[in-house]
Design a protein around this motif. Structure first.
Motif, short mmCIF file in Angstrom:
data_model
loop_
_atom_site.label_atom_id
_atom_site.label_comp_id
_atom_site.label_asym_id
_atom_site.label_seq_id
_atom_site.Cartn_x
_atom_site.Cartn_y
_atom_site.Cartn_z
N MET A 151 -2.75 4.97 -3.89
CA MET A 151 -2.90 6.24 -4.58
C MET A 151 -3.78 7.15 -3.74
N THR A 152 -3.49 8.42 -3.80
CA THR A 152 -4.30 9.38 -3.09
C THR A 152 -5.17 10.12 -4.08
N GLY A 153 -6.26 10.69 -3.60
CA GLY A 153 -7.13 11.48 -4.47
C GLY A 153 -7.81 10.65 -5.53
N THR A 154 -8.30 11.33 -6.58
CA THR A 154 -9.02 10.65 -7.65
C THR A 154 -8.23 10.68 -8.95
N ASN A 155 -6.95 10.96 -8.88
CA ASN A 155 -6.12 11.03 -10.08
C ASN A 155 -5.86 9.63 -10.61
N PRO A 156 -5.74 9.50 -11.94
CA PRO A 156 -5.42 8.19 -12.49
C PRO A 156 -4.02 7.76 -12.09
N ARG A 157 -3.83 6.46 -12.00
CA ARG A 157 -2.51 5.92 -11.68
C ARG A 157 -1.65 5.94 -12.93
N VAL A 158 -0.49 6.53 -12.83
CA VAL A 158 0.44 6.60 -13.93
C VAL A 158 1.69 5.78 -13.62
N ALA A 159 2.12 5.83 -12.39
CA ALA A 159 3.33 5.12 -11.99
C ALA A 159 3.14 3.62 -12.19
N PRO A 160 4.16 2.96 -12.72
CA PRO A 160 4.06 1.50 -12.91
C PRO A 160 3.92 0.76 -11.59
N ASP A 161 3.26 -0.40 -11.63
CA ASP A 161 3.07 -1.21 -10.44
C ASP A 161 4.40 -1.59 -9.78
N ILE A 166 7.10 0.19 -9.57
CA ILE A 166 7.52 1.33 -8.74
C ILE A 166 6.66 1.39 -7.48
N ARG A 167 5.36 1.22 -7.66
CA ARG A 167 4.44 1.28 -6.53
C ARG A 167 4.77 0.20 -5.49
N GLU A 168 5.17 -0.98 -5.95
CA GLU A 168 5.50 -2.08 -5.05
C GLU A 168 6.74 -1.78 -4.20
N HIS A 169 7.74 -1.18 -4.82
CA HIS A 169 9.01 -0.98 -4.12
C HIS A 169 9.19 0.40 -3.52
N ALA A 170 8.51 1.39 -4.06
CA ALA A 170 8.62 2.77 -3.55
C ALA A 170 7.26 3.44 -3.67
N PRO A 171 6.32 3.07 -2.81
CA PRO A 171 4.95 3.59 -2.94
C PRO A 171 4.85 5.12 -2.87
N LYS A 172 5.66 5.76 -2.07
CA LYS A 172 5.61 7.22 -1.99
C LYS A 172 6.05 7.84 -3.31
N LEU A 173 7.09 7.29 -3.93
CA LEU A 173 7.52 7.79 -5.24
C LEU A 173 6.40 7.62 -6.27
N ALA A 174 5.70 6.51 -6.21
CA ALA A 174 4.56 6.29 -7.11
C ALA A 174 3.47 7.32 -6.86
#
Length: 105
Positions: free
Chosen positions: A1-11, A13-21
Motif C-alpha cells: 500500500m502507498t501513503g497512509t490510506n487504510p487498506r480496503v482491497a481484499p488480501d 486481490i492484493r496477492e494476485h494484482a497488487p497494483k489493482l489493490a
C-alpha cells in the motif's frame, strides 16, 4: 500500500494484482469516495444501484455493508432492489435481495 490510506482491497486481490489493490485503496476509496460533491451515503446509494443493475454480486455484498455503515437502511436497500427489478431486470432485483438477506444484522 502507498501513503497512509487504510487498506480496503481484499488480501486476495492484493496477492494476485497488487497494483489493482493499490488503485482501489489510493484512488477509488481515498480519493473518489472522499470527494465532497457527494456524501458517502449518496455514493453508497449510487454504487449499490449500479452493482445491482450490473449483477456484480461479489462487490455488491461489500458495498451493501458499506452502505449500512454510511447510513443507508436495510429497508432502503430492499427498496432499491425492488425499484431496480423493473429497470435492470427481475433477476437483478431478486439476486440483490438474496445478497441483502446474507448480510449480518
Amino acid at each position: 500500500m502507498t501513503g497512509t490510506n487504510p487498506r480496503v482491497a481484499p488480501d486476495r486481490i492484493r496477492e494476485h494484482a497488487p497494483k489493482l489493490a493499490d488503485l482501489t485503496d489510493d484512488v477509488l476509496f481515498a480519493d473518489v469516495w472522499e470527494r465532497p460533491e457527494l456524501s458517502p451515503r449518496d455514493r453508497s446509494l449510487i454504487t449499490v444501484a449500479a452493482l445491482m443493475a450490473l449483477g456484480r454480486d461479489v462487490q455488491l455484498k461489500g458495498h451493501m455493508g458499506r452502505a449500512l455503515q454510511n447510513g443507508v437502511t436495510r429497508d432502503e436497500l430492499a427498496e432499491i432492489a425492488t425499484h431496480l427489478a423493473f429497470y435492470a431486470g427481475w433477476p437483478a432485483g431478486m439476486t440483490a435481495v438474496n445478497v441483502l438477506a446474507e448480510l449480518p444484522d
